[in-house]
Design an enzyme around this catalytic site. Structure first.
Site, PDB file in Angstrom:
ATOM      1  N   PRO A   2       0.837  -1.198   0.000  1.00  0.00           N
ATOM      2  CA  PRO A   2       0.000   0.000   0.000  1.00  0.00           C
ATOM      3  C   PRO A   2       0.867   1.240   0.000  1.00  0.00           C
ATOM      4  O   PRO A   2       1.984   1.228   0.501  1.00  0.00           O
ATOM      5  CB  PRO A   2      -0.771  -0.115   1.320  1.00  0.00           C
ATOM      6  N   GLU A   3       0.345   2.298  -0.594  1.00  0.00           N
ATOM      7  CA  GLU A   3       1.046   3.572  -0.545  1.00  0.00           C
ATOM      8  C   GLU A   3       0.397   4.458   0.519  1.00  0.00           C
ATOM      9  O   GLU A   3      -0.656   4.128   1.080  1.00  0.00           O
ATOM     10  CB  GLU A   3       1.029   4.227  -1.924  1.00  0.00           C
ATOM     11  N   HIS A 104      -8.771 -16.180   6.978  1.00  0.00           N
ATOM     12  CA  HIS A 104      -7.673 -15.209   6.929  1.00  0.00           C
ATOM     13  C   HIS A 104      -7.851 -14.088   7.950  1.00  0.00           C
ATOM     14  O   HIS A 104      -7.088 -13.122   7.940  1.00  0.00           O
ATOM     15  CB  HIS A 104      -7.551 -14.620   5.531  1.00  0.00           C
ATOM     16  N   ARG A 127      -2.056 -13.173   2.458  1.00  0.00           N
ATOM     17  CA  ARG A 127      -0.636 -13.448   2.174  1.00  0.00           C
ATOM     18  C   ARG A 127       0.251 -13.356   3.414  1.00  0.00           C
ATOM     19  O   ARG A 127       1.408 -13.763   3.389  1.00  0.00           O
ATOM     20  CB  ARG A 127      -0.128 -12.473   1.099  1.00  0.00           C
ATOM     21  N   LYS A 170      23.265  15.055  -4.504  1.00  0.00           N
ATOM     22  CA  LYS A 170      22.922  13.654  -4.762  1.00  0.00           C
ATOM     23  C   LYS A 170      22.917  13.361  -6.258  1.00  0.00           C
ATOM     24  O   LYS A 170      22.278  14.063  -7.045  1.00  0.00           O
ATOM     25  CB  LYS A 170      21.557  13.316  -4.155  1.00  0.00           C
TER      26      LYS A 170
END
Length: 297
Positions: A2-3, A104, A127, A170
């Site tokens: 997930p973001e 689950h 999962r 960078k």
């Protein structure tokens, strides 16, 4: 994984039920998820009240009246299902089916909410890449999960000057620098692609090339900071990107993905007015990058 918008959406969905609730009992249906549960996990949660629910990077944090913080990570397929007074809260249309298979349901919180209602929150994770742990609040900042996490991308902490300071000198590609969790916390592949397109910056250019001298902000870094915040905020308001394995805490799916300008749009026309190029896909650090080779420089 997930973001940040997905995690923030889940937090906001959980908050009305979880914040202020008393954990009357807990079903722990296995010894581990991605990692083993901490010792005496069930006993340390039973009888405790959730005093606050927050997010740090992609972690959910539930402060308890014991002084511990319940740290939760969704992994690839973790989700929560909320039941209040025997009614399952799953309004909305689904773009993809979400697991409701009770085998689950690895953790179930039995709650008395702050409004006096009986509720259950089920953590479902086919999962088992998610995890939960308990950390004393005074130790949280220096805990291994958090001590190297960078600044939050929402709010005023992220601005043009801060990006200049973080990226100065960078040589890493700009996209890689934005995904570096030690610099900025919680940014993921999807929304970095979107923010870079909005800012007109090539994901391959060296991160240091947009930084100002002596840590001063530039037009590019200021625009990038603004577009990062805007992209994340819009995704949160829409309920996240709703990728295949993620859903809001109440079971609904958002539809921010229908507004993606570049992500997963390889070969489609660029949406910048007047641009005649098509979106291209390249691979950076084993992740797909989508961008416009004309608009982004």
């Amino acid at each position: 994984m997930p973001e940040l918008p997905e995690v923030e959406t889940v937090k906001r969905g959980l908050a009305p039920t979880f914040e202020g609730a008393l954990i009357e009992n807990l079903d722990q249906n296995r010894a581990d998820l991605r990692f083993p549960f901490p010792e005496n996990f069930r006993a340390r949660l039973t009888g405790r009240r959730v005093t606050a629910l927050s997010r740090r990077s992609k972690y959910l944090l539930a402060d308890l009246d014991s002084g511990d913080v319940l740290v939760m990570h969704l992994g690839m397929s973790g989700s929560f299902r909320i039941e209040v007074d025997e009614e399952v809260s799953t309004p909305g249309d689904f773009a993809h089916a979400k697991s409701k298979n009770e085998k689950h349901d690895h953790v179930v919180f039995h709650l008395a909410t702050s409004a006096g209602e009986a509720a259950r929150i089920h953590y479902n994770d086919p999962r088992r890449f998610g995890f939960m742990t308990l950390v004393p609040r005074p130790d949280l900042r220096e805990h291994a999960l958090f001590r190297n996490i960078g600044i939050e991308p929402l709010g005023n902490e992220l601005d043009g000057a801060r990006i200049s300071a973080l990226f100065a000198g960078k040589k890493a590609p700009l996209k890689s620098a934005l995904l570096d969790q030690k610099l900025i916390a919680g940014l993921g592949n999807i929304y970095v692609c979107e923010a870079l397109w909005r800012t007109g910056l090539d994901p391959r250019r060296a991160a240091g090339t947009i930084a100002g001298k002596n840590g001063r902000g530039t037009k590019r870094t200021s625009a990038l900071a603004a577009h990062i915040r805007d992209t994340l905020t819009e995704a949160i308001e829409a309920g996240g990107s709703s990728l295949r394995d993620h859903t809001q805490a109440d079971g609904t799916l958002g539809y921010f993905q229908h507004r993606f300008a570049v992500y997963d749009r390889e070969g489609e026309p660029c949406r910048t007015p007047g641009c005649t190029s098509s979106i291209e896909r390249i691979v950076q650090s084993n992740r797909s990058t989508f961008y416009c080779p004309t608009c982004q420089r």
